[in-house]
Design an enzyme around this catalytic site. Sequence first.
Site, mmCIF file in Angstrom:
data_model
loop_
_atom_site.group_PDB
_atom_site.id
_atom_site.type_symbol
_atom_site.label_atom_id
_atom_site.label_comp_id
_atom_site.label_asym_id
_atom_site.label_seq_id
_atom_site.Cartn_x
_atom_site.Cartn_y
_atom_site.Cartn_z
ATOM 1 N N LYS A 1 0.825 -1.214 0.000
ATOM 2 C CA LYS A 1 0.000 0.000 0.000
ATOM 3 C C LYS A 1 0.859 1.264 0.000
ATOM 4 O O LYS A 1 0.632 2.181 -0.781
ATOM 5 C CB LYS A 1 -0.944 0.019 1.222
ATOM 6 C CG LYS A 1 -1.875 -1.173 1.294
ATOM 7 C CD LYS A 1 -2.776 -1.125 2.514
ATOM 8 C CE LYS A 1 -2.048 -1.198 3.844
ATOM 9 N NZ LYS A 1 -1.336 -2.472 4.079
ATOM 10 N N ARG B 1 -9.098 1.485 9.113
ATOM 11 C CA ARG B 1 -8.571 0.170 9.472
ATOM 12 C C ARG B 1 -9.566 -0.654 10.267
ATOM 13 O O ARG B 1 -9.247 -1.742 10.687
ATOM 14 C CB ARG B 1 -7.318 0.381 10.317
ATOM 15 C CG ARG B 1 -6.101 -0.376 9.783
ATOM 16 C CD ARG B 1 -4.946 0.069 10.621
ATOM 17 N NE ARG B 1 -3.760 -0.685 10.446
ATOM 18 C CZ ARG B 1 -2.715 -0.284 9.726
ATOM 19 N NH1 ARG B 1 -2.766 0.830 9.035
ATOM 20 N NH2 ARG B 1 -1.625 -1.019 9.694
ATOM 21 N N ARG C 1 11.590 -5.308 4.936
ATOM 22 C CA ARG C 1 11.319 -3.896 4.625
ATOM 23 C C ARG C 1 12.328 -2.990 5.322
ATOM 24 O O ARG C 1 12.662 -3.188 6.487
ATOM 25 C CB ARG C 1 9.903 -3.538 5.084
ATOM 26 C CG ARG C 1 9.612 -2.040 5.007
ATOM 27 C CD ARG C 1 8.144 -1.722 5.037
ATOM 28 N NE ARG C 1 7.429 -2.220 6.199
ATOM 29 C CZ ARG C 1 6.096 -2.256 6.293
ATOM 30 N NH1 ARG C 1 5.342 -1.819 5.310
ATOM 31 N NH2 ARG C 1 5.527 -2.729 7.383
ATOM 32 N N ARG D 1 11.858 -0.860 10.891
ATOM 33 C CA ARG D 1 10.897 -0.419 11.902
ATOM 34 C C ARG D 1 10.852 -1.427 13.047
ATOM 35 O O ARG D 1 10.927 -2.625 12.824
ATOM 36 C CB ARG D 1 9.500 -0.319 11.272
ATOM 37 C CG ARG D 1 9.294 0.938 10.460
ATOM 38 C CD ARG D 1 8.053 0.890 9.576
ATOM 39 N NE ARG D 1 6.888 0.295 10.210
ATOM 40 C CZ ARG D 1 5.705 0.124 9.601
ATOM 41 N NH1 ARG D 1 5.557 0.523 8.345
ATOM 42 N NH2 ARG D 1 4.694 -0.426 10.224
ATOM 43 N N ARG E 1 0.176 -8.343 14.037
ATOM 44 C CA ARG E 1 -0.419 -7.353 13.119
ATOM 45 C C ARG E 1 -1.305 -8.028 12.083
ATOM 46 O O ARG E 1 -2.334 -7.481 11.702
ATOM 47 C CB ARG E 1 0.672 -6.518 12.457
ATOM 48 C CG ARG E 1 1.210 -5.462 13.421
ATOM 49 C CD ARG E 1 2.524 -4.907 12.989
ATOM 50 N NE ARG E 1 2.464 -4.280 11.706
ATOM 51 C CZ ARG E 1 3.538 -4.084 10.935
ATOM 52 N NH1 ARG E 1 4.725 -4.458 11.364
ATOM 53 N NH2 ARG E 1 3.419 -3.493 9.785
HETATM 54 P P1 ADP Z 1 1.698 -1.400 7.697
HETATM 55 O O1 ADP Z 1 1.706 -0.585 6.444
HETATM 56 O O2 ADP Z 1 2.867 -2.338 7.767
HETATM 57 O O3 ADP Z 1 0.406 -2.081 7.962
HETATM 58 P P2 ADP Z 1 1.372 1.096 9.142
HETATM 59 O O4 ADP Z 1 2.520 1.991 8.980
HETATM 60 O O5 ADP Z 1 0.160 1.352 8.317
HETATM 61 O O6 ADP Z 1 1.904 -0.398 8.905
HETATM 62 O O7 ADP Z 1 0.912 1.052 10.649
HETATM 63 C C1 ADP Z 1 1.813 0.855 11.707
HETATM 64 C C2 ADP Z 1 1.079 0.916 13.034
HETATM 65 O O8 ADP Z 1 0.511 2.220 13.220
HETATM 66 C C3 ADP Z 1 -0.110 -0.040 13.178
HETATM 67 O O9 ADP Z 1 0.288 -1.343 13.576
HETATM 68 C C4 ADP Z 1 -0.939 0.677 14.246
HETATM 69 O O10 ADP Z 1 -0.380 0.503 15.546
HETATM 70 C C5 ADP Z 1 -0.758 2.143 13.866
HETATM 71 N N1 ADP Z 1 -1.803 2.581 12.910
HETATM 72 C C6 ADP Z 1 -1.615 2.955 11.621
HETATM 73 N N2 ADP Z 1 -2.775 3.297 11.051
HETATM 74 C C7 ADP Z 1 -3.744 3.135 12.006
HETATM 75 C C8 ADP Z 1 -5.150 3.306 12.025
HETATM 76 N N3 ADP Z 1 -5.839 3.714 10.951
HETATM 77 N N4 ADP Z 1 -5.809 3.058 13.203
HETATM 78 C C9 ADP Z 1 -5.152 2.674 14.291
HETATM 79 N N5 ADP Z 1 -3.828 2.451 14.332
HETATM 80 C C10 ADP Z 1 -3.113 2.687 13.200
HETATM 81 P P1 ADP Z 2 2.258 -1.855 3.196
HETATM 82 O O1 ADP Z 2 2.226 -0.352 3.166
HETATM 83 O O2 ADP Z 2 1.033 -2.466 2.560
HETATM 84 O O3 ADP Z 2 2.526 -2.403 4.550
HETATM 85 P P2 ADP Z 2 4.800 -1.576 1.755
HETATM 86 O O4 ADP Z 2 4.483 -0.722 0.579
HETATM 87 O O5 ADP Z 2 5.520 -0.950 2.879
HETATM 88 O O6 ADP Z 2 3.458 -2.341 2.270
HETATM 89 O O7 ADP Z 2 5.624 -2.839 1.205
HETATM 90 C C1 ADP Z 2 6.094 -3.862 2.070
HETATM 91 C C2 ADP Z 2 7.458 -4.340 1.585
HETATM 92 O O8 ADP Z 2 7.323 -5.054 0.351
HETATM 93 C C3 ADP Z 2 8.465 -3.228 1.304
HETATM 94 O O9 ADP Z 2 9.738 -3.694 1.695
HETATM 95 C C4 ADP Z 2 8.388 -3.016 -0.217
HETATM 96 O O10 ADP Z 2 9.624 -2.576 -0.761
HETATM 97 C C5 ADP Z 2 8.054 -4.419 -0.703
HETATM 98 N N1 ADP Z 2 7.150 -4.441 -1.879
HETATM 99 C C6 ADP Z 2 6.082 -3.639 -2.115
HETATM 100 N N2 ADP Z 2 5.459 -3.990 -3.260
HETATM 101 C C7 ADP Z 2 6.143 -5.045 -3.758
HETATM 102 C C8 ADP Z 2 5.982 -5.884 -4.926
HETATM 103 N N3 ADP Z 2 4.979 -5.679 -5.789
HETATM 104 N N4 ADP Z 2 6.875 -6.874 -5.100
HETATM 105 C C9 ADP Z 2 7.876 -7.103 -4.214
HETATM 106 N N5 ADP Z 2 8.079 -6.353 -3.102
HETATM 107 C C10 ADP Z 2 7.223 -5.337 -2.868
#
Ligand code: ADP
Ligand code: ADP
Length: 221
Positions: A19, A94, A132, A165, A176
């Site tokens: 995303k 979420r 990541r 992270r 998660r």
């Molecule tokens: P990822 O893309 O790997 O799912 P995020 O960066 O979106 O991780 O989120 C990291 C953390 O931030 C989540 O595990 C949660 O603790 C918090 N968080 C992010 N977005 C939300 C949301 N919309 N509501 C509640 N907590 C959130």
């Molecule tokens: P999210 O926001 O949904 O948690 P991220 O965009 O942070 O996901 O991507 C998670 C990890 O996967 C990152 O290390 C990113 O570089 C990698 N990644 C994202 N899209 C792809 C893809 N299409 N193929 C392989 N790796 C990817």
Amino acid sequence: MGDGKRTYVVLLGVPGAGKGTQARLLEEKLKLPQISTGDIFRYNLKNQTELGVLAKSYMDQGALVPDEVTIRMVEDRLAQPDCAAGAIMDGFPRNLVQAKAFDTMVAPYGGVRVAPLISLDDEEAVRRITGRRVCRTCGAVYHVDFNPSEVAGKCDLDGGELYQRDDDKPETVRHRLYVYYKQTAPLIGYYYAKSILVELDGAQPIESVYEQLVALVDKSS
Ligand code: ADP
Ligand code: ADP
């Protein structure tokens, strides 16, 4: 205001689906800001604000930050001038409470335009999250194997240090995913019922996912 239509795109998918990666690419193409609630929390954490300190305890466990705080934060963000044409939502809403609150916020502007679900199986999601790496300065996202930076440990865009992270460690990742299935996955049905859910295969290369996303946002306009 309230008279013009805006483009609100809600990206759905398990943690690691891509995303954030896609939202950053789409920002330029669609001329819309990415709103990542995770990035906003991390920014606040880095600057030791009250919000950051509060969010940390939840983020460390892989739990959701309370809705009240999160929803207010998004309301404030959406009121900023760069959001005048809409936004790409990454990590918000979420759960159903947040989704309903978001609908109320955007109802005057035509509601959510499209909700792409970037699908990916759990094992691949875990591989992506644990590899990541994120730029400490600009938040750009890399993967040690799938999307490496040119110089190991340094951001291609600004030379910033790449770090892992705290919540990307395997112990937290499993929780998660659990939180995703329990709280976030119901949004798939929620947007499906509104006829704006579109599923795409997140296992494809970054560029292919991107092209499909651009096409479906265009089609939804
Ligand atoms: P990822 O893309 O790997 O799912 P995020 O960066 O979106 O991780 O989120 C990291 C953390 O931030 C989540 O595990 C949660 O603790 C918090 N968080 C992010 N977005 C939300 C949301 N919309 N509501 C509640 N907590 C959130
Ligand atoms: P999210 O926001 O949904 O948690 P991220 O965009 O942070 O996901 O991507 C998670 C990890 O996967 C990152 O290390 C990113 O570089 C990698 N990644 C994202 N899209 C792809 C893809 N299409 N193929 C392989 N790796 C990817």
